[in-house]
Design an enzyme around this catalytic site. Sequence first.
Site, PDB file in Angstrom:
ATOM      1  N   TYR A   7      -8.971-115.150  20.209  1.00 46.98           N
ATOM      2  CA  TYR A   7      -9.947-114.695  19.233  1.00 46.98           C
ATOM      3  C   TYR A   7     -11.006-115.771  18.990  1.00 46.98           C
ATOM      4  O   TYR A   7     -12.216-115.499  19.045  1.00 46.98           O
ATOM      5  CB  TYR A   7      -9.232-114.324  17.926  1.00 46.98           C
ATOM      6  CG  TYR A   7     -10.161-114.042  16.777  1.00 46.98           C
ATOM      7  CD1 TYR A   7     -10.960-112.899  16.759  1.00 46.98           C
ATOM      8  CD2 TYR A   7     -10.232-114.908  15.683  1.00 46.98           C
ATOM      9  CE1 TYR A   7     -11.808-112.634  15.703  1.00 46.98           C
ATOM     10  CE2 TYR A   7     -11.072-114.645  14.616  1.00 46.98           C
ATOM     11  CZ  TYR A   7     -11.863-113.518  14.631  1.00 46.98           C
ATOM     12  OH  TYR A   7     -12.704-113.266  13.582  1.00 46.98           O
ATOM     13  N   ASP A  67     -20.759 -97.372  21.101  1.00 50.86           N
ATOM     14  CA  ASP A  67     -19.418 -97.841  21.435  1.00 50.86           C
ATOM     15  C   ASP A  67     -19.530 -99.281  21.925  1.00 50.86           C
ATOM     16  O   ASP A  67     -20.145 -99.538  22.962  1.00 50.86           O
ATOM     17  CB  ASP A  67     -18.823 -96.938  22.519  1.00 50.86           C
ATOM     18  CG  ASP A  67     -17.406 -97.331  22.904  1.00 50.86           C
ATOM     19  OD1 ASP A  67     -16.914 -98.372  22.404  1.00 50.86           O
ATOM     20  OD2 ASP A  67     -16.793 -96.614  23.719  1.00 50.86           O
ATOM     21  N   GLN A  99     -14.700-104.208   6.510  1.00 52.85           N
ATOM     22  CA  GLN A  99     -14.755-104.838   5.191  1.00 52.85           C
ATOM     23  C   GLN A  99     -16.143-105.375   4.856  1.00 52.85           C
ATOM     24  O   GLN A  99     -16.731-105.033   3.834  1.00 52.85           O
ATOM     25  CB  GLN A  99     -13.754-105.999   5.126  1.00 52.85           C
ATOM     26  CG  GLN A  99     -12.295-105.596   5.203  1.00 52.85           C
ATOM     27  CD  GLN A  99     -11.402-106.815   5.124  1.00 52.85           C
ATOM     28  OE1 GLN A  99     -11.043-107.281   4.060  1.00 52.85           O
ATOM     29  NE2 GLN A  99     -11.053-107.376   6.271  1.00 52.85           N
ATOM     30  N   VAL A 100     -16.676-106.246   5.719  1.00 54.25           N
ATOM     31  CA  VAL A 100     -17.977-106.867   5.459  1.00 54.25           C
ATOM     32  C   VAL A 100     -19.096-105.847   5.632  1.00 54.25           C
ATOM     33  O   VAL A 100     -20.034-105.781   4.831  1.00 54.25           O
ATOM     34  CB  VAL A 100     -18.195-108.093   6.363  1.00 54.25           C
ATOM     35  CG1 VAL A 100     -19.582-108.682   6.153  1.00 54.25           C
ATOM     36  CG2 VAL A 100     -17.132-109.160   6.092  1.00 54.25           C
TER      37      VAL A 100
END
Length: 296
Positions: A126, A37, A13-14
Amino acid sequence: MARRILLTGATGQVGWELARCLQGMGDVHAPGRSEMDLLDTDSVVRTVRDFAPDLIINPAAYTAVDRAETEEAAAYQVNAVVPGIMAEEAKRLGALVVHYSTDYVFDGTSSTPYREDEPTNPQNAYGRTKLAGEAAIAASGANHLVLRTSWVYGARGANFLLTVQRLARERDELRIVADQHGAPTWCRTIAELTSQVLVQGLGNEGAGGIDADFWRERGGLYHLTAAGQTTWHGFTEAILDLTAPEKRPNVVPIPTSAYPLPAKRPAFSVLDNDKLARNFGVRAPDWRDALELCLA
C-alpha cells in the site's frame, strides 16, 4: 462560467465530506464507478476529457492495506497509475490536481514527526503504491497539491472508530496494539482544511478556473493530519471514554508482534504539519478535540 470540479471517490469517507465542503466553490461532478472505473484507464481518460475540469480532486484509493500485499497490481493501478493519468490530463487542461497520500510512505524508524522532505521507505505494498502515485503526479508537471494524511476515521464507512464501537458491544475484552504511534485524523477535518486551502488559490470571481501562478508557487507536497499523537490503544480508550458504552470492555495493550498482519505497519508515523500552516495559515485541531466533535 462556473468552475468545474471533478471529484472521485465521493462515496468514501473523505470524498463524502469533500462533496459537502466543495459546494459553492463550483460545479461538482462526482462520477460513480459505472461512469469512471479506476481499474479501466480508458474510462478515466474519457471521463476527465468529457467533463474538462478546472480542478480534479482525487480522494479515491485502494485502501485495503493487507489485501494489497496479494493484489499489488490492482493497488498500483488505483493508487499510482490513475493519479498519474489525472495529473497528465490536468496539465493538458491547465487544471489543478489534488491528491491524498499516506503516512505509510515512511518506515516508522523516526522518533520525531516526519517532514515532507524526509526520506521515504514504505514497508508495505500500500505504501509503495501510494508513493508511486506521488511520484507520478510530481513528474507530470501539472499544478498539484498532494496531501499526506494518517489513520483516517469517520462516522460512516469502514474504519477503526466504527470497528471499536462494534467490538465494544460484542466483547468483554479488546486486545489493541499499543506500540504503533500516529495521529488519528477525522475525514471531515481533511475535507474542511482542503477547502480552506483551495479557496486561497481560486481564480477571480466570475472567471472560473484556478490561479495557476498561485499553485506554481505554493503547490506541491504537504502533510495534513490531526495535531498530537497516540497509539491504537490510546485511540481506543479515548473512543470508549467519549461514547461511554453500557458495559465497557477491558482494553488490553499488546505489541504489534502479538497481532500479526500480512502488511507491516510503521511503528511511528506521526507527520509534521508545519509547512501547511506556514504556507496556507491552516492547522488541524488536536486529535482528541476532533474525535469529540465527530462523536458529538
